[in-house]
Design an enzyme around this catalytic site. Structure first.
Site, PDB file in Angstrom:
ATOM      1  CG  ASP A  97      -2.270   0.429   1.059  1.00  0.00           C
ATOM      2  OD1 ASP A  97      -2.447   1.551   0.580  1.00  0.00           O
ATOM      3  OD2 ASP A  97      -3.191  -0.338   1.388  1.00  0.00           O
ATOM      4  CG  ASP A 200      -5.011   5.459   1.213  1.00  0.00           C
ATOM      5  OD1 ASP A 200      -5.866   4.581   1.365  1.00  0.00           O
ATOM      6  OD2 ASP A 200      -4.995   6.529   1.854  1.00  0.00           O
ATOM      7  CD  GLU A 263      -9.139   3.817  -1.378  1.00  0.00           C
ATOM      8  OE1 GLU A 263     -10.154   3.535  -0.717  1.00  0.00           O
ATOM      9  OE2 GLU A 263      -8.332   4.670  -0.995  1.00  0.00           O
ATOM     10  CG  HIS A 324      -9.205  -1.896   4.419  1.00  0.00           C
ATOM     11  ND1 HIS A 324      -8.925  -1.916   3.060  1.00  0.00           N
ATOM     12  CD2 HIS A 324      -8.799  -0.688   4.854  1.00  0.00           C
ATOM     13  CE1 HIS A 324      -8.381  -0.770   2.721  1.00  0.00           C
ATOM     14  NE2 HIS A 324      -8.291  -0.008   3.787  1.00  0.00           N
ATOM     15  CG  ASP A 325     -11.750   1.451   3.574  1.00  0.00           C
ATOM     16  OD1 ASP A 325     -11.307   1.443   4.737  1.00  0.00           O
ATOM     17  OD2 ASP A 325     -11.075   1.819   2.586  1.00  0.00           O
TER      18      ASP A 325
HETATM   19  C1  NOJ Z   1      -8.620   4.748   2.245  1.00  0.00           C
HETATM   20  C2  NOJ Z   1      -8.264   3.551   3.058  1.00  0.00           C
HETATM   21  O1  NOJ Z   1      -8.693   2.391   2.413  1.00  0.00           O
HETATM   22  C3  NOJ Z   1      -8.908   3.755   4.409  1.00  0.00           C
HETATM   23  O2  NOJ Z   1      -8.847   2.599   5.198  1.00  0.00           O
HETATM   24  C4  NOJ Z   1      -8.243   4.925   5.062  1.00  0.00           C
HETATM   25  O3  NOJ Z   1      -8.879   5.195   6.296  1.00  0.00           O
HETATM   26  C5  NOJ Z   1      -8.314   6.169   4.181  1.00  0.00           C
HETATM   27  N1  NOJ Z   1      -7.986   5.893   2.814  1.00  0.00           N
HETATM   28  C6  NOJ Z   1      -7.362   7.223   4.653  1.00  0.00           C
HETATM   29  O4  NOJ Z   1      -6.053   6.854   4.364  1.00  0.00           O
END
Ligand code: NOJ
Length: 530
Positions: A97, A200, A263, A324-325
């Protein structure tokens, strides 16, 4: 010749929750190394590991305080070197990442930057004078609480921008020195043999050069995500983002066969711009649209067709069902449809990314208020925005703590309540488990060029069924998915000829074809060879 990142399957590991090797209740790099055999047997081609760098963990590693080291919770640099080597020995690519939008507020760069207005690193972050009324410079909101994205620094009398927590100050990529320092981070890891990066919130990196106010969102109502009170016209996905994408790509292109995955949470027509005008941006701008589309055959079909049409010539598609989000797919669509979803993910055209535990059909975990870890849930409790439920440890066996960590240790998040039944060992022993099914599906995809690289065409199907053809040269597969809980009849779209069913999501005998039609059981998905 297709690339590994086109034909292959990416598996996301949330490192805190994969395998604890040293008994502290948190997963780590040696834990991942121990489990590479499992991943190889599952049949995936690459692992992407969420951040493992030194971090105060305000946002569980997405607040990096040193881009070139390993957090002691996860191990050492020697552990990382070993993992890279071991992954390659298992024929697995390794993707890290990269967090370019912000650092931790404890990163030495930020400490330096905030020390004085005359600091040589002042401009590495985004500092602005107050508005005439003394308030924040504009109306941008932090993603995590819907409060101002600007934090006042009394010592130097300016505000700094943080798109997420105040502990995550945004970097200024318009500064050439910062840019060079960050691009060197990529080289540092590429030189170590890392095969690529998931980047990210890449689409947030370049802000509007004039810092204009975002327009209000007329559809926002109390009870909704407070950050959505404005439409983020000027704080993300600005036209300048193509420069950022290209800077990264130029570095990746200094090396052989590496991949960049962005992302980017945007609808298809905006998303595909991130491939770059001459495919000089991201190899794979993550396509999250399945996550946000209603679980309905007509809606999913429209999405697939819209995305396929939007893709620029030569751009390679990709699909994501969980991360994970986001709440887990099995919790979003139910256990029966989770198999259909897996069949969809692994038979669409393009690179699939599989979230750890989805191969078991893991559900969201139940997190009691005193167990909450995620800063988002802590900031805005009760709106369902917290991400702990989808981050619970992977259950390996039926013992207490499921082999994730020793039985007498408290894991950082609780194991799911059903871990004694839903775990790797018990599903490996069960010929009709979700895991066994997923493994067979991956195997079929791997050995079938029509599935791993063929073209896509929608096929006619009645309400509730999604059907499509995948074709590579002479090889043809049909996929038909019953996205409902009722039995459905599907008339084959052409001469049944030699057509046969190769795989079903359901246990038991495969359905037969009679009079040019077949009957799908409730929640059944099928792959046919034509
Ligand atoms: C996206 C990530 O997937 C998430 O987990 C994170 O909290 C935010 N970006 C901030 O970096």
């Amino acid at each position: 010749m297709s690339k590994w990142w086109q034909i292959g399957i990416v598996y996301q590991i949330y490192p805190r929750s994969f395998q604890d090797s040293n008994g502290d209740g948190v997963g780590d790099l040696p834990g991942i190394t121990q489990r590479l055999g499992y991943l190889q047997e599952l049949g995936v081609d690459a692992i992407w590991i969420s951040p493992i760098y030194p971090s105060p963990m305000a946002d569980f590693g997405y607040d990096v305080s040193d881009y070139r080291d390993i957090h002691p919770l996860f191990g050492t640099m020697a552990d990382m070197d070993h993992l890279i080597q071991a992954a390659h020995d298992h024929n697995l690519k390794l993707i890290l990442d990269f967090v370019p939008n912000h650092t931790s507020d404890e990163h030495p760069w930020f400490l330096e930057s905030r020390s004085s207005r005359r600091s040589p690193k002042r401009d590495w972050y985004i500092w602005r004078d107050p508005a005439p009324d003394g308030g924040p410079p504009n109306n941008w909101l932090s993603r995590f609480d819907g409060q101002s994205a600007w934090e006042w620094d009394a010592k130097t009398g300016q505000y700094y921008l943080h798109s997420f927590l105040a502990e995550q100050p945004d970097l200024n990529w318009r500064n050439p020195e910062l840019r060079a320092a960050m691009l060197d981070v990529l080289r540092f890891w590429f030189d170590k043999g890392v095969d690529g990066f998931r980047v990210d919130v890449s689409y947030r990196v370049m802000k509007d050069a004039q810092f204009r106010d975002n327009p209000p969102n007329p559809n926002w109502q109390p009870g909704m995500d407070p950050a959505k009170q404005v439409i983020e016209t000027y704080s993300r996905n600005t036209p300048d983002i193509e420069h950022f994408n290209r800077w990264l790509r130029e570095v990746a292109d200094e090396y052989e066969d590496r991949v960049l995955i962005g992302e980017i949470n945007l609808p298809p027509h905006e998303l595909v711009k991130h491939y770059g005008r001459s495919l000089n941006g991201f190899h794979l701008p993550f396509n999250f649209n399945l996550i946000f589309t209603p679980w309905d055959a007509a809606a999913v079909r429209t999405l697939i067709e819209t995305y396929e049409v939007a893709l620029p010539d030569g751009a390679w598609p990709n699909w994501v069902l969980g991360n994970h989000d986001q709440h887990r797919i099995a919790s979003r669509v139910g256990a029966a449809q989770a198999r259909v979803a897996m069949m969809l993910l692994l038979t669409l055209r393009g690179t699939p990314t599989l979230y750890y535990g989805d191969e078991l059909g893991m559900l969201d975990g139940d997190i009691a208020p005193e167990q909450v870890q995620d800063p988002w849930e802590k900031k805005v409790p009760g709106l369902g925005l917290g991400r702990d439920p989808e981050r619970t440890p992977l259950p390996w066996t039926a013992v207490p703590n499921a082999g994730f960590c020793p039985p007498d240790v408290t894991p950082w998040l609780p194991l799911n309540a059903d871990a004694a039944a839903v775990n790797v060992a018990s599903q490996q022993a069960n010929p009709v488990s979700m895991l066994t099914f997923t493994q067979k599906l991956i195997q079929l995809r791997r050995e079938t060029a029509a599935l791993n690289q063929g073209s896509y065409h929608s096929l006619p199907a009645p309400d509730g069924l999604l059907a499509y053809e995948r074709r590579h040269g002479e090889q043809i597969c049909w996929v038909v998915l019953n996205m409902t809980g009722e039995s459905k009849k599907w008339e084959l779209p052409g001469d049944a000829g030699e057509t046969s069913v190769l795989l079903s999501t359901e246990a038991g005998e495969l359905p037969g074809i009679a009079n040019g039609a077949l009957h799908l059981r409730p929640n059944e998905g099928l792959v046919l060879s034509v």
